[in-house]
Design a protein around this motif. Structure first.
Motif, PDB file in Angstrom:
ATOM      1  N   ILE A 157       0.865  -1.184   0.000  1.00 48.35           N
ATOM      2  CA  ILE A 157       0.000   0.000   0.000  1.00 48.35           C
ATOM      3  C   ILE A 157       0.891   1.220   0.000  1.00 48.35           C
ATOM      4  N   ASP A 158       0.808   2.003  -1.073  1.00 49.00           N
ATOM      5  CA  ASP A 158       1.554   3.255  -1.087  1.00 49.00           C
ATOM      6  C   ASP A 158       0.736   4.295  -1.848  1.00 49.00           C
ATOM      7  N   GLY A 159       1.330   5.455  -2.090  1.00 52.96           N
ATOM      8  CA  GLY A 159       0.602   6.540  -2.721  1.00 52.96           C
ATOM      9  C   GLY A 159       0.038   6.143  -4.068  1.00 52.96           C
ATOM     10  N   PHE A 160       0.818   5.371  -4.811  1.00 59.02           N
ATOM     11  CA  PHE A 160       0.405   4.957  -6.144  1.00 59.02           C
ATOM     12  C   PHE A 160      -0.867   4.119  -6.096  1.00 59.02           C
ATOM     13  N   SER A 161      -0.829   3.078  -5.231  1.00 59.56           N
ATOM     14  CA  SER A 161      -1.994   2.192  -5.221  1.00 59.56           C
ATOM     15  C   SER A 161      -3.209   2.872  -4.616  1.00 59.56           C
ATOM     16  N   ARG A 162      -2.973   3.746  -3.633  1.00 57.57           N
ATOM     17  CA  ARG A 162      -4.100   4.440  -3.030  1.00 57.57           C
ATOM     18  C   ARG A 162      -4.791   5.338  -4.050  1.00 57.57           C
ATOM     19  N   LEU A 163      -4.013   6.045  -4.850  1.00 54.63           N
ATOM     20  CA  LEU A 163      -4.604   6.932  -5.850  1.00 54.63           C
ATOM     21  C   LEU A 163      -5.475   6.129  -6.810  1.00 54.63           C
ATOM     22  N   LEU A 164      -4.942   4.973  -7.230  1.00 53.32           N
ATOM     23  CA  LEU A 164      -5.721   4.160  -8.168  1.00 53.32           C
ATOM     24  C   LEU A 164      -6.991   3.657  -7.518  1.00 53.32           C
ATOM     25  N   GLU A 165      -6.881   3.321  -6.231  1.00 54.19           N
ATOM     26  CA  GLU A 165      -8.102   2.889  -5.535  1.00 54.19           C
ATOM     27  C   GLU A 165      -9.143   3.987  -5.541  1.00 54.19           C
ATOM     28  N   ILE A 166      -8.668   5.218  -5.327  1.00 54.19           N
ATOM     29  CA  ILE A 166      -9.615   6.335  -5.333  1.00 54.19           C
ATOM     30  C   ILE A 166     -10.316   6.395  -6.684  1.00 54.19           C
ATOM     31  N   VAL A 167      -9.528   6.233  -7.741  1.00 56.74           N
ATOM     32  CA  VAL A 167     -10.114   6.270  -9.084  1.00 56.74           C
ATOM     33  C   VAL A 167     -11.143   5.157  -9.247  1.00 56.74           C
ATOM     34  N   PHE A 168     -10.768   3.941  -8.877  1.00 52.79           N
ATOM     35  CA  PHE A 168     -11.672   2.802  -9.058  1.00 52.79           C
ATOM     36  C   PHE A 168     -12.968   3.010  -8.285  1.00 52.79           C
ATOM     37  N   TYR A 169     -12.821   3.344  -7.004  1.00 52.75           N
ATOM     38  CA  TYR A 169     -14.024   3.505  -6.182  1.00 52.75           C
ATOM     39  C   TYR A 169     -14.890   4.625  -6.712  1.00 52.75           C
ATOM     40  N   GLY A 170     -14.225   5.685  -7.132  1.00 53.86           N
ATOM     41  CA  GLY A 170     -14.983   6.822  -7.644  1.00 53.86           C
ATOM     42  C   GLY A 170     -15.816   6.424  -8.854  1.00 53.86           C
TER      43      GLY A 170
ATOM     44  N   ILE B 179      -7.963  23.875 -14.931  1.00 54.14           N
ATOM     45  CA  ILE B 179      -7.244  25.108 -14.608  1.00 54.14           C
ATOM     46  C   ILE B 179      -7.697  25.541 -13.219  1.00 54.14           C
ATOM     47  N   GLY B 180      -6.773  26.079 -12.469  1.00 54.49           N
ATOM     48  CA  GLY B 180      -7.137  26.560 -11.135  1.00 54.49           C
ATOM     49  C   GLY B 180      -6.534  25.715 -10.031  1.00 54.49           C
ATOM     50  N   PRO B 181      -6.862  26.046  -8.799  1.00 57.06           N
ATOM     51  CA  PRO B 181      -6.213  25.391  -7.662  1.00 57.06           C
ATOM     52  C   PRO B 181      -6.491  23.889  -7.575  1.00 57.06           C
ATOM     53  N   LEU B 182      -7.690  23.451  -7.989  1.00 57.13           N
ATOM     54  CA  LEU B 182      -7.977  22.017  -7.903  1.00 57.13           C
ATOM     55  C   LEU B 182      -7.022  21.222  -8.789  1.00 57.13           C
ATOM     56  N   ALA B 183      -6.750  21.761  -9.973  1.00 59.09           N
ATOM     57  CA  ALA B 183      -5.811  21.092 -10.876  1.00 59.09           C
ATOM     58  C   ALA B 183      -4.464  20.934 -10.193  1.00 59.09           C
ATOM     59  N   ASP B 184      -4.086  21.981  -9.457  1.00 61.82           N
ATOM     60  CA  ASP B 184      -2.805  21.917  -8.757  1.00 61.82           C
ATOM     61  C   ASP B 184      -2.791  20.814  -7.714  1.00 61.82           C
ATOM     62  N   HIS B 185      -3.902  20.732  -6.961  1.00 63.76           N
ATOM     63  CA  HIS B 185      -3.971  19.689  -5.932  1.00 63.76           C
ATOM     64  C   HIS B 185      -3.851  18.309  -6.551  1.00 63.76           C
ATOM     65  N   LEU B 186      -4.593  18.111  -7.647  1.00 63.55           N
ATOM     66  CA  LEU B 186      -4.553  16.798  -8.278  1.00 63.55           C
ATOM     67  C   LEU B 186      -3.155  16.507  -8.815  1.00 63.55           C
ATOM     68  N   LEU B 187      -2.521  17.532  -9.364  1.00 60.35           N
ATOM     69  CA  LEU B 187      -1.167  17.326  -9.880  1.00 60.35           C
ATOM     70  C   LEU B 187      -0.219  16.914  -8.761  1.00 60.35           C
ATOM     71  N   THR B 188      -0.370  17.555  -7.610  1.00 61.43           N
ATOM     72  CA  THR B 188       0.469  17.156  -6.478  1.00 61.43           C
ATOM     73  C   THR B 188       0.213  15.706  -6.118  1.00 61.43           C
ATOM     74  N   LEU B 189      -1.082  15.364  -6.085  1.00 63.87           N
ATOM     75  CA  LEU B 189      -1.449  13.996  -5.716  1.00 63.87           C
ATOM     76  C   LEU B 189      -0.825  12.991  -6.686  1.00 63.87           C
ATOM     77  N   VAL B 190      -0.967  13.256  -7.996  1.00 65.60           N
ATOM     78  CA  VAL B 190      -0.457  12.264  -8.945  1.00 65.60           C
ATOM     79  C   VAL B 190       1.060  12.265  -8.969  1.00 65.60           C
ATOM     80  N   SER B 191       1.699  13.420  -8.766  1.00 70.31           N
ATOM     81  CA  SER B 191       3.156  13.340  -8.816  1.00 70.31           C
ATOM     82  C   SER B 191       3.694  12.652  -7.580  1.00 70.31           C
ATOM     83  N   ASN B 192       2.985  12.793  -6.445  1.00 69.81           N
ATOM     84  CA  ASN B 192       3.377  12.008  -5.273  1.00 69.81           C
ATOM     85  C   ASN B 192       3.222  10.517  -5.556  1.00 69.81           C
TER      86      ASN B 192
END
Lengths: 543, 591
Positions: B122-135, B571-584
């Motif tokens: 379990i790390d950032g990568f798998s958690r992000l994908l889980e978020i995508v799947f569940y979503g 565009i905007g702050p949400l995009a930035d947050h998501l970018l941080t999430l995916v680059s992590n």
């Protein structure tokens, strides 16, 4: 970030337009008419407010900005001075992750365009005061204003491109929903042409983006930025090594040229313009000719010429050919037109050719003349289209030969027609003359007696204007000839059309008599550009 | 023993909380709709004491409501999504957020001190994908919530003899049962996909893959009142099971070669090889075939358009987003994590590059010529798989073990960003089609005619989804493509590139993968035609009817949220947050 007057000028009209649109849409049907009249008044007042804001920004005594002493890469009302540091500090970044910032600013090149936009919006509303579904119509125009100003003020290529595409949407709907009989075809053609061209432009922009590496700041995962000032500084520092080398600069220049030339429009990508103009409602035509075509010229100067001066020098001959062909071909086609609006549309193609010629001279005067041409044409061509629209509105025809003796039936319309036509053919003491003379002198300075070629074309311009005037305003004997399409008594134009046209006439004369109001800042811009950038490039290219 | 530890170990339970929530949801889904007034009489003579035992008998009004199963699954998924998101919110890169679950069921922080091999990581990568799947699955659940009571009417007609009251009860029962079936399968898919995201062992990965696949075969065939539904499900099942069998064979070959299916051990053995072992190569190749089917890459994509057009739109949306994301996870795990060499480029770059080129072009040409909006979206999904494969090819150039991973992280971040925002606009457009489907339309382009006059907001939303799919700025679709292309360019064009020997010479000196970036651009330009055509017919053709679409308030809100997200993540702050999430997440993938 949001206190900046340029931000207000950009986002204000877009938000207000949306809000008015929603109110008009949500109004109960029983009161819709009443509400929509109030909305129309409010929108008009709002646009006047924006006009006064931009005028105040212009007045040196009020704003304290000395427009003529702005340096080349200095911008007034810049919210992001020294972009490299400011973006990292987070003052103006929009999406850190890939280097997009909300960076706005105006200088001698863009400010006249901003002012022109704020001027033309209330005028075009006035001219088409009684449009069907007025609340929606005027809200669309208001949204359009925001998008247009956004193009002129944004100093970030991503935001620039976004606004560039955004202007398409209101214009598309103006043509499609309020246009003439063949509007579907015209709207489609307009959209496909400009969209395809701007995709090529996007490719050019992306290449520039990929080569604009910035010191990686927190959160920027691509390590690049869209900021024009950053690109300009790396273009200046790297010279021929910018974009990896001269070859790439040329390729990008051509891509950008296609995108901007289609918008201007220049031969051979101009064919959407006559169709769009003929089908568009009057206000739409006015904005299309007055401001949207200037987007092409502005973008060309701001991005292609300013960032890639060496490629511009390399393609000087191409620019001259494009400009000459547009100038001559546009004028010749005008001679053969029977449709008044189509003729005026082709005259725009012809005048836009002059802009290319002015830029290609690479003289300070020529570039300033080209910018002044943008402004002059931006005042006069809406005037022409307003006259055409009034003609169509009152006589239900646009055929040149079908009606003779306007001066007799509608003296005001005849008078305005004459003023506008004279202004466009370059009568001294009107704005168009100043621009033409400046470009011709610069052309002579650059190429000597070759100036005869463009100068002679101006005779064709005079010919088609005078000829069409003769056939519509005068002639027809004492009784005059009315078109078959008119079934009622001929009437003169209404007060609001008259007021709008007067405003444009006053501006055209004012700019012709006192051109220095704007010419000074334009020539200071072009002087700086030529002496600081272009001369270096010329010395490098032709050692 | 290990199952017991899995549940009893408090650490494991905390780490796997989203997954346990799913299991609880599954159990609830089985239990709750069966609760009833059933009682039994105590066997004491001369008394009539009845004790309720809650199962059987006439069911309560609440438990028999056809809305209940949907509510359970949607809230379960919402809860799991929030848990996964929450675990990502604070300091996702610290070691305390990386966990390994060993075969004993014990959880080890930052995978240290493990003796037993690790099953799940379990790390950032798998958690992000889980978020995508569940979503994705949650949105699908919301969409089906408002349309499942489309009961197979012919089945009820057979029961009419039983009288009116009986009839109503049967309708209710059928609705409720169908709902339970559907949402149970949905949660199974979620569980399977999250196992795939977490797996650090190929066999575990395969089990997750099969759990998700088998459930999704049934979901595709779920609309059994139509002719296309079962046909599509059958096709999808046959092709899919063949693909899975091939993959399983590949895994067995790898086991034969290595004697171990741990991804880390496989990677170590792969590095230790002098020349590539044919056994390993064959195993890998077979697995890639399975993945090709999952991500619908050409030439394994042929079942996809049929499956998408036969399935209910929300299910098709799941196939196009979550299923594809799952495929790319496997691809990254297998190709990048196992076979990257120490330096230089991976051997599979030409193959993947070729697949990418063929896939994106074929997808776009197919979409251009399809008149069914669902088929069109299916082909566009194929094209998007091509763009992602191009990024994978570029990854093969730059992800070698010993080089720095700046570019590789950018590419993985771009892929993750793409897969995440794809949920908004791809699934969003399927949700709009789902509204049309509820009134029996949605399988012809004519059904979209004049949608703007019937439903201005919904039509605007669909138009924005289309623009985003085409990649028009400033929508999130543009941003994701921009990142993908940036990644490819970064991997192939170097700072020292010079045009001194002329333009063409410089172009010729580029690595050929660079031209995939150009092809992505050209294909995007081509795709504008069919995406804009949808907008055109919605706004400018005559609608077949003036009626409004189904009411479905939740679905409408969801579509609006997707539209807002499509804009806000561009565009905007949400995009930035998501970018941080995916680059992590990308950093986590490479650490």
């Amino acid at each position: 970030m949001f206190g900046n007057p340029l931000t207000i000028l950009t986002l204000g009209p877009i938000c207000a337009g949306f809000a008015f649109m929603l109110v008009a849409w949500a109004a109960p049907p029983s009161k819709r008419k009443e509400i929509s009249q109030y909305i129309r008044l409010l929108i008009f007042a709002f646009s006047l407010l924006l006009l006064s804001l931009s005028t105040l920004m212009f007045l040196e005594s009020y704003s304290g900005i000395s427009w003529t002493s702005l340096g080349l890469s200095d911008y007034a009302y810049d919210n992001c001075i020294n972009a490299e540091v400011a973006i990292e500090a987070g003052g103006c970044s929009l999406v850190d992750g890939f280097g997009v910032s909300w960076h706005v600013g105006v200088d001698g090149l863009s400010f006249p365009m901003v002012w022109l936009t704020t001027l033309l919006i209330p005028i075009s509303m006035l001219v088409e005061w009684n449009a069907k579904k007025g609340a929606q119509f005027h809200s669309l125009i208001l949204m359009m204003e925001g998008a247009l100003i956004g193009v002129f003020v944004s100093l970030d290529l991503f935001v620039f491109y976004t606004f560039w595409e955004l202007t398409l949407i209101p214009m598309f709907f103006l043509i499609l929903l309020w246009g003439g009989d063949d509007r579907k075809y015209a709207a489609q053609k307009f959209f496909i042409y400009t969209f395809t061209a701007s995709v090529l432009m996007l490719l050019g922009i992306l290449v520039m983006y990929y080569f604009t590496r910035v010191p990686v700041w927190e959160g920027n995962i691509t390590g690049r930025a869209f900021d024009i000032t950053l690109m300009a500084s790396s273009s200046n520092n790297l010279g021929s090594a910018f974009l990896g080398g001269f070859g790439m600069q040329k390729a990008v220049f051509l891509l950008l040229l296609v995108g901007f030339a289609a918008k201007m429009p220049s031969v051979p990508v101009h064919t959407w313009l006559p169709d769009a103009h003929v089908q568009a409602p009057t206000a739409g035509s006015m904005l299309l000719a007055g401001v949207m075509l200037k987007m092409g010229a502005y973008g060309f100067l701001r991005i292609a010429v300013e960032l890639l001066p060496a490629a511009m020098v390399h393609y000087q001959l191409l620019l001259i050919i494009l400009g000459m062909v547009s100038l001559v071909y546009g004028a010749m086609v005008c001679l053969g037109q029977t449709n008044l609006k189509r003729m005026v549309a082709y005259s725009s193609v012809s005048h836009m050719g002059l802009i290319f010629l002015g830029i290609a001279t690479m003289q300070p005067l020529g570039i300033a003349g080209a910018i002044f041409m943008m402004l002059a044409h931006g005042v006069i061509s809406p005037y022409l289209f307003a006259v055409c629209g009034a003609f169509k509105h009152h006589y239900h025809t646009l055929e040149i030969g079908s009606m003779r003796g306007i001066a007799k039936f509608s003296p005001w319309l005849g008078g305005h027609m004459m003023t506008a036509w004279m202004g466009s053919l370059g009568l001294p003491l009107m704005a168009g003359f100043v621009a033409e003379v400046a470009i011709m002198i610069a052309f002579w300075m650059a190429f000597g007696w070759w100036v005869i070629l463009p100068a002679l074309t101006l005779i064709i311009t005079a010919a088609y204007y005078l000829w069409s005037m003769q056939r519509t305003i005068f002639e027809g004997g004492d009784a005059g000839e009315l078109p078959d399409t008119l079934h009622d008594e001929p009437v003169d134009i209404s007060w609001h059309e008259n007021a709008g046209m007067f405003a444009m006439a006053v501006c055209a004369v004012l700019l012709g008599v006192l051109p220095f109001i704007f010419f000074d800042m334009m020539s200071s811009y072009s002087n700086d550009f030529v002496t600081e950038v272009l001369l270096d490039v010329l010395n490098e290219v032709i050692p | 023993m290990s199952t017991l530890t899995l549940i009893s170990d408090p650490q494991t339970a905390t780490v796997l909380l989203p997954e346990f929530t799913l299991i609880v949801g599954i159990v609830l889904l089985i239990l709750i709709p069966n609760l009833g007034k059933g009682t039994f009489r105590l066997p004491i003579p001369n008394t009539n004491i009845r004790l309720p035992y809650l199962f059987g008998g006439e069911r309560f009004a609440i438990t028999s409501s056809p809305r209940v199963p949907g509510a359970i699954s949607v809230f379960t998924l919402l809860f799991s999504t929030s848990l996964a998101l929450w675990s990502q919110m604070e300091n996702p890169l610290s070691d305390s957020n990386v966990w390994c679950i060993a075969t004993t069921g014990e959880a080890f922080i930052s995978c240290a001190g493990m003796i037993e091999p690790s099953l799940l990581q379990i790390d950032g990568f798998s958690r992000l994908l889980e978020i995508v799947f569940y979503g994705v699955l949650m949105l699908c659940g919301v969409a089906m919530w408002s349309r499942m009571p489309a009961t197979p009417r012919f089945m009820i007609r057979a029961q009419v003899l039983a009288g009116r009251r009986e009839d109503e009860r049967i309708v209710k029962l059928l609705d409720n049962r169908r709902q339970v079936d559907f949402h149970l399968l949905l949660l199974m898919v979620a569980l399977g996909m999250s196992v795939v995201a977490l797996a650090s062992d190929l066999f575990v990965l395969f089990i997750g893959l099969e759990l998700a696949s088998l459930s999704s075969y049934v979901l595709v065939a779920f609309m059994k009142e139509t002719d296309e539904g079962p046909e599509a499900g059958m096709k999808y099942f046959i092709v899919g099971s063949v693909a899975s069998a091939i993959g399983l064979y590949g895994i067995s070959l790898l086991y034969l070669w290595n004697g171990n299916l741990q991804i880390s051990e496989l990677a170590a053995s792969w590095q230790a090889m002098d020349s590539i072992d044919p056994l390993a190569l064959a195993g890998l190749g077979f697995i890639v075939v399975t993945i090709g089917f999952k991500v619908s890459a050409a030439p394994f994509h042929l079942a996809a358009p049929d499956a998408y057009s036969g399935a209910a739109s929300p299910v098709a949306g799941v196939l196009a987003t979550a299923s594809k994301a799952m495929g790319f996870v496997v691809l990254l795990r297998v190709l990048v994590a196992i076979t990257m060499p120490d330096s230089g480029e991976a051997f599979w770059v030409p193959i993947v590059g070729l697949l990418a080129a063929v896939t994106m072009t074929w997808g776009n040409l197919g979409a251009l010529s399809s008149e069914n909006p669902k088929r069109m979206l299916a082909y566009s999904s194929v094209a998007h798989a091509g763009y992602l494969l191009a990024a994978v090819a570029a990854l093969g150039l730059n992800a070698s073990r010993e080089g720095d991973h700046v570019v590789a992280e950018l590419i993985v971040a771009a892929m993750l960003f793409h897969l995440t925002v794809l949920v908004l606009f791809k699934l969003g457009s399927f949700l709009v089609l789902s509204m049309l489907e509820s009134e029996g339309r949605g399988s012809k382009l004519e059904d979209l005619y004049g949608l703007a006059r019937r439903e201005p907001l919904i039509a605007t939303a669909l138009f924005i989804f289309m623009l985003s799919l085409a990649g028009v700025p400033p929508l999130s679709g543009f941003l994701s493509k921009l990142l993908l292309v940036s990644g490819i360019v970064d991997a192939t064009v170097h700072n020292t590139m010079s045009f001194d020997d002329g333009f063409m010479a410089a172009i010729r000196s580029l690595h050929w993968v660079f031209f995939l970036a150009l092809l992505v651009f050209l294909n995007s330009a081509l795709s504008l035609f069919y995406y804009l055509r949808v907008g055109w017919v919605m706004f400018f053709e005559k609608p077949p009817t003036r009626k409004r679409l189904v009411y479905a308030p939740f679905l409408r809100i969801t579509i609006m949220l997707c539209m807002v997200g499509t804009l806000a993540f561009g565009i905007g702050p949400l995009a930035d947050h998501l970018l941080t999430l995916v680059s992590n997440a990308a950093t986590a993938f490479f650490s």
